[in-house]
Design an enzyme around this catalytic site. Structure first.
Site, short mmCIF file in Angstrom:
data_model
loop_
_atom_site.label_atom_id
_atom_site.label_comp_id
_atom_site.label_asym_id
_atom_site.label_seq_id
_atom_site.Cartn_x
_atom_site.Cartn_y
_atom_site.Cartn_z
N LYS A 44 9.93 -0.55 15.05
CA LYS A 44 8.81 -0.28 14.15
C LYS A 44 8.28 -1.63 13.66
CE LYS A 44 7.99 2.56 9.96
NZ LYS A 44 8.61 3.52 9.03
N SER B 125 6.30 7.97 8.64
CA SER B 125 5.50 6.82 8.99
C SER B 125 5.90 6.16 10.31
CB SER B 125 5.58 5.77 7.87
OG SER B 125 6.93 5.33 7.72
N SER C 31 10.52 9.44 6.87
CA SER C 31 9.77 8.80 7.96
C SER C 31 10.51 8.61 9.27
CB SER C 31 9.25 7.44 7.50
OG SER C 31 8.12 7.63 6.70
N1 GLN Z 1 5.76 10.28 3.61
C1 GLN Z 1 6.53 9.69 2.57
C2 GLN Z 1 5.69 8.69 1.83
O1 GLN Z 1 4.56 8.56 2.18
C3 GLN Z 1 7.76 9.05 3.13
C4 GLN Z 1 7.47 7.83 3.90
C5 GLN Z 1 8.68 7.16 4.42
O2 GLN Z 1 9.75 7.74 4.56
N2 GLN Z 1 8.54 5.88 4.69
O3 GLN Z 1 6.11 8.03 0.95
#
Ligand code: GLN
Length: 536
Positions: free
Chosen positions: A90, A165, A189
């Site tokens: 990532k 994400s 995510s």
């Molecule tokens: N969707 C969640 C957020 O926007 C979790 C994102 C994540 O786990 N990085 O904070």
């Protein structure tokens, strides 16, 4: 074609062929690079494909493997199984000399001066880093559409999101561009994109994997973890990157189980693990608005485990409902603090056109951050401000303790694991939620409580709903990654012959067609055709 295509192999199968000398890391790496390069226009899973660097690492791995083969069995056994195996990262993982944009314009042009601990451990193992994958800006989002560099498509349906994400990592693994990839999980995510792309993804216990060299979102919630196409592969990657690191004060001095490398090979042997296991099914996780197909797949999966000898009991985790609200105080609060360092002086993008420090600072942040990052900075700054700290931030931390207490009572009652849905929906259409933050936030209702409590959890494919993948979530007590992966491996064992297992993502072949639109063009076309109905 599939049988001759090395990209279809699992990482553990690649490892065996590399050891015996039946295949080379260069061969594997070439095949994966070719697939990624050919299909990235239609999928946009990768922000960078590092052909030169990957081939250098592959040749190095081949030399290590050849030497070990010459030296004999013991030398071969001393090599990590991932030696010579490709992996994607990532784009918030620092790789010395490479970019780490975290999906943000504000980090464009930034070159990492050092390797993250995850990177260093992968190099030590001999894994081949193919490149960097797309993500929501600073890991904020559930669809990958908050990337400053355009969205990623889901190979199951190119008009849909891969989740977020870590959507680029999940899509790349699902599309056979790499057998393995690293993601991060702050509220879901890793698990949510794994669920939406039909692969395995694990968020380890907080402190299991070092955060050193990973661009921070919310430091008390962030964890790094593996994606793979089966549990054995996810376990190999977790083994390679986990373990105490003195450069991360929150990294725990807890031993990494060597048995992560030895999950059972045979399906029946794996399935035997289910006998007598106690599984809790939390009623609050079947939330309002959950798609019936998702709930059905999860209940079927749990029933199948019960059939195979597990004891399943419904439990209550009464504070679940408050998780989302508390998370969206705590995560933005920490983010507002972490993101304060992007001032146009130290990192990446800057606008120095006015010559005035403050004006340039405002312009840099104004143009460098996207709308979601700005929303979080504002929410977080507000929640931490003198007059509201007690009412919001402190309150949210108290709720966090209650959520952790819910889980503690499940472990105290002797359960081995909690099984639950991952995402209330299957993959949704590009553009469906991007202008409705609350709808987007709801994607993580079933995943973020684990981050609040620091617990390990994974998503494992459990079938399809309307032709799209549904993940089953398994949640464990702290440091129970090995047991969780054994349980997930057992579930793989009992569903080994299910018709949905090892299906190719339905629209993957379209990504080879040069006339297939890019995710960005597709998103524009969907928007132009009229906004699709919003799903909660
Ligand atoms: N969707 C969640 C957020 O926007 C979790 C994102 C994540 O786990 N990085 O904070």
């Amino acid at each position: 074609m599939a049988s001759h295509d090395v990209t279809r192999l699992k990482a553990h199968e690649m490892a065996a062929l590399l050891r015996s000398g039946e295949t080379s890391s260069r061969g594997l790496t070439e095949a994966h690079l070719a697939a990624a390069e050919r299909q990235n226009r239609a999928l946009h899973a990768w922000l960078v494909i590092d052909r030169t660097g990957a081939l250098e690492q592959a040749d190095k791995a081949d030399r290590r493997l050849a030497e070990a083969r010459k030296a004999g069995r013991q030398a071969l056994d001393a090599l990590h199984p991932l030696c010579g195996v490709p992996v994607g990262l990532k784009d918030l993982v620092s790789v010395k000399g490479g970019q780490a944009t975290a999906g943000s314009k504000i980090l464009e042009g930034y070159v990492a001066p050092f390797d993250s601990t995850v990177t260093a451990r992968l190099r030590e193992a001999g894994a081949v880093i193919l490149g960097k994958t797309n993500m929501d800006e600073f890991a904020m989002g559930s669809s990958c559409e908050h990337s400053a560099f355009g969205p990623t498509a889901n190979p199951w349906d190119l008009s849909r999101v891969p989740g977020g994400s870590s959507g680029g990592s999940a899509a790349a693994v699902a599309a056979f561009h790499t057998p393995l990839a690293i993601g991060t999980d702050t509220g879901g995510s890793i698990r949510q994109p794994a669920s939406l792309c039909g692969i395995v993804g694990m968020k380890p216990t907080y402190g299991r994997v070092s955060r050193y060299g990973i661009v921070a979102f919310a430091s008390s919630l962030d964890q790094i973890g593996p994606f793979g196409r089966d549990t054995r592969d996810a376990a190999l990657l977790l083994h390679a990157v986990a373990g105490h690191d003195r450069r991360d004060a929150t990294s725990a001095p807890v031993e990494v189980p060597a048995d992560l490398l030895h999950l059972p090979e045979g399906d029946d042997e794996a399935a035997a693990y289910l006998k007598g296991r106690r599984i809790a099914l939390p009623r609050e996780y079947f939330v309002a608005g959950m798609e019936p197909g998702v709930a059905a797949r999860v209940r079927e999966a749990v029933a199948a485990m019960e059939q195979a000898g597990a004891h399943v009991e419904e439990v209550s985790l009464p504070h679940t409902d408050y998780g989302l609200a508390a998370y969206y105080i705590i995560a933005p609060a920490e983010a507002s603090s972490n993101l304060a360092r992007y001032d146009g002086v130290k990192y990446g993008y800057n606008d120095r056109s006015s010559g005035d420090y403050i004006a340039d600072y405002l312009k840099t942040r104004g143009a460098g951050f996207g709308p979601e990052a700005k929303r979080r900075i504002m929410l977080g700054t507000y929640a931490l401000s003198a007059g509201y700290y007690d009412a919001y931030y402190l309150k949210a931390q108290k709720v966090r303790t209650l959520i952790k207490g819910d889980f503690d009572s499940v472990w105290a009652a002797g359960f081995d694991a909690i099984c639950a849905p991952v995402s209330p929906t299957v993959a949704f259409k590009l553009g469906a939620k991007v202008d409705d933050p609350v709808a987007m936030y709801l994607s993580d209702t079933c995943t973020l409580p684990l981050n609040m409590a620091g617990l390990p959890g994974l998503s494992i494919p459990a079938g399809l709903s309307d032709g799209l993948p549904v993940g089953l979530q398994m949640i464990g007590s702290p440091w129970s990654e090995l047991s969780m992966l054994r349980l997930a491996r057992a579930y793989e064992g009992i569903t080994a012959r299910a018709p949905w297992r090892d299906l190719d993502p339905a629209e993957l072949s379209l990504t080879d067609d040069p006339s297939t639109p890019s995710p960005m063009d597709r998103k524009r076309a969907i928007a132009a055709a009229g906004a699709p109905g919003r799903q909660a």
